[in-house]
Design an enzyme around this catalytic site. Structure first.
Site, short mmCIF file in Angstrom:
data_model
loop_
_atom_site.label_atom_id
_atom_site.label_comp_id
_atom_site.label_asym_id
_atom_site.label_seq_id
_atom_site.Cartn_x
_atom_site.Cartn_y
_atom_site.Cartn_z
N HIS A 121 10.52 5.87 0.70
CA HIS A 121 10.53 5.77 1.90
C HIS A 121 9.78 6.69 2.51
CE1 HIS A 121 12.33 6.55 5.98
NE2 HIS A 121 12.97 5.49 5.97
N GLN A 201 20.27 6.92 -0.01
CA GLN A 201 20.81 5.84 -0.24
C GLN A 201 21.65 6.13 -1.49
OE1 GLN A 201 20.86 3.24 1.81
NE2 GLN A 201 18.80 3.36 2.84
N LYS A 224 24.24 7.71 7.21
CA LYS A 224 24.41 6.49 6.26
C LYS A 224 25.73 6.54 5.72
CE LYS A 224 19.39 6.39 5.44
NZ LYS A 224 18.93 5.29 6.43
N1 7TS Z 1 14.97 8.09 2.28
C1 7TS Z 1 15.73 6.80 2.17
C2 7TS Z 1 15.64 6.11 0.62
C3 7TS Z 1 16.06 6.34 3.35
O1 7TS Z 1 16.58 4.85 2.96
C4 7TS Z 1 15.81 6.47 4.45
C5 7TS Z 1 16.26 5.96 5.66
C6 7TS Z 1 15.45 7.91 4.72
C7 7TS Z 1 15.00 8.62 3.31
C8 7TS Z 1 15.22 8.41 5.96
O2 7TS Z 1 16.71 8.90 6.57
P1 7TS Z 1 16.66 9.48 7.91
O3 7TS Z 1 18.19 9.62 8.26
O4 7TS Z 1 16.16 10.88 7.82
O5 7TS Z 1 16.16 8.70 9.11
N2 7TS Z 1 16.28 4.30 5.80
C9 7TS Z 1 16.37 3.90 6.65
C10 7TS Z 1 16.31 2.31 6.37
O6 7TS Z 1 16.14 1.76 5.06
N3 7TS Z 1 16.24 1.55 7.48
O7 7TS Z 1 16.54 2.25 8.35
C11 7TS Z 1 16.39 3.59 7.81
#
Ligand code: 7TS
Length: 408
Positions: A121, A201, A224
């Protein structure tokens, strides 16, 4: 574990969208929140809203107990050695940046390597890419197997004695693969490198034991995993976190401030400058209680069953291409249907009340590797049911029919 029973705790699920019962399959982006989480935050604001770590008054002490109590819940949730190893952040993104700015940018030099993959990501990619650019370190990629998975042979062939940081996902938000963290930690450590794991995840879907995994850092987001937005966690081994400099300076994080220099509080507070995310931490603590009551093993088993159930039917749909490993997938399925653009697909599904994500999933390098510009993704959580999958499959078939008619 009875998913139908659990749905009672999620008020948002009980609504119609576009005249159809909502089928929420965008849990990879964010999960829904159960009543105990909403109530815990509501209670804080109604009954003991106060700043933390400051005063001696009763509400302040209750707020501090709630905030620090949540840290202890996180510690137990991932089996960290001590609560000092749990840093509250805004989410996974800010956890990665905390280490990229407070460590990588300060210690790396030309010749050093940061090793990662094209599956990451953007949150676990750009901070390292920019740290490499800023320091002259080399940004290196572990070659992927044909299905996008990371093999130990490939890790061994990439990590060298010059590698200082290995940054990798636990579970991919696009491919749904799970990386062998424990073995990767062993390889990284043999070469004297630190292992940073993006668990955004991972932690919501799987029992995590950071001591067993032996990673140096593990990052995840509250939103999440049934918790609120705006709160996340950076776990780090004490001896490693001691070497990371704070990147936000101000109140709360200091020990002693003089005219020309200052010293910091001990771990973890040196990283929590300013008034912290009090309601968020309390909400996250309630989410952890909720998930543990169900059992992470039960959640993982349930989601794997749903993925298998969905995959069996999706494979029957002609022209539907599924990305990532065919077996051993976590809670999500990424796909494309014929030549239908995933945004069109998601729009048609939305007209049936089905929420899926379409786009590049914040993984543009991976999209390029897959040779696509975008995909659709259905991602499950503990409250999804076989009925939800059936509605999705029916929606996909109707979409296929619709676009088939439009284009023929
Ligand atoms: N790493 C992974 C594997 C993720 O799926 C996400 C967010 C992040 C980092 C970032 O997380 P945050 O809470 O700091 O934004 N993934 C997603 C997605 O798959 N669709 O929207 C956000």
């Amino acid at each position: 574990m009875d998913a139908k029973e659990l749905r009672k705790y999620f008020p948002i699920l009980h609504q119609e969208v576009n005249g159809h019962p909502l089928v929420y399959l965008d849990n990879g982006a964010t999960s829904q929140k159960p009543i105990p989480v909403i109530e815990a935050m509501d209670k804080y604001y109604r009954e003991f809203n106060s700043n933390v770590h400051r005063g001696v008054h009763t509400l302040g002490n209750r707020a501090t107990d709630g905030y620090e109590g949540a840290r202890e819940k996180v510690r137990a949730f991932i089996n960290a050695r001590e609560a000092a190893e749990i840093v509250f952040t805004r989410g996974t993104t800010s956890a990665v940046n905390t280490v990229a700015y407070g460590y990588a940018r300060l210690v790396l030099k030309p010749g050093d390597e940061i090793v990662t993959t094209l599956v990451e990501h953007h949150a676990n990619f750009i901070p390292w890419q920019q740290a490499a650019k800023a320091t002259g370190a080399t940004f290196k990629f572990i070659p992927l197997a044909e299905d996008g998975t990371v093999t130990l042979e490939a890790v061994k062939a990439t990590v060298t004695d010059n590698t200082k940081i290995v940054a990798i996902h636990h579970i991919s938000n696009v491919l749904g693969d799970t990386t062998p963290i424990k073995e990767i930690a062993r390889i990284a450590h043999q070469h004297g490198a630190l292992l940073f794991v993006d668990g955004a995840q991972g932690a919501p879907h799987k029992k995590i034991d950071v001591q067993d995994l032996d990673c140096d850092f593990y990052a995840f987001s509250g939103h999440k995993m049934a918790g609120p937005t705006g709160i996340g966690v950076l776990y780090g081994k004490r001896e490693v976190l001691e070497q990371v400099e704070p990147m936000e300076f101000g109140g709360e994080m200091i020990d002693y401030v003089d005219m020309y220099d200052s010293t910091w509080k001990e771990l973890p507070w040196k990283f929590e400058g300013g008034t912290p995310i009090i309601a968020g931490a309390i909400g996250l603590g309630a989410a952890i209680d909720f998930l543990e009551e169900i059992g992470l093993e039960n959640i993982e088993r349930h989601e794997k069953h749903l993925v298998k159930y969905a995959l069996e039917q999706m494979r029957e749909i002609e022209g539907l291409k599924i990305y990532g490993p065919q077996q051993d997938r976590s809670s999500l399925i990424t796909f494309n249907l014929d030549t239908v653009h995933p945004h069109d697909l998601a729009t048609v599904l939305d007209s049936y009340g089905i929420a899926v994500r379409a786009g590049h999933h914040c993984a543009q390098p991976l999209m390029r590797w897959l040779n696509v510009t975008a995909t659709a993704r259905a991602s499950f959580y503990l409250y999804n049911t076989e009925e939800d999958v059936d509605v999705l499959i029916a929606g996909l078939k109707k979409t296929k029919e619709y676009f088939g008619n439009v284009f023929s």
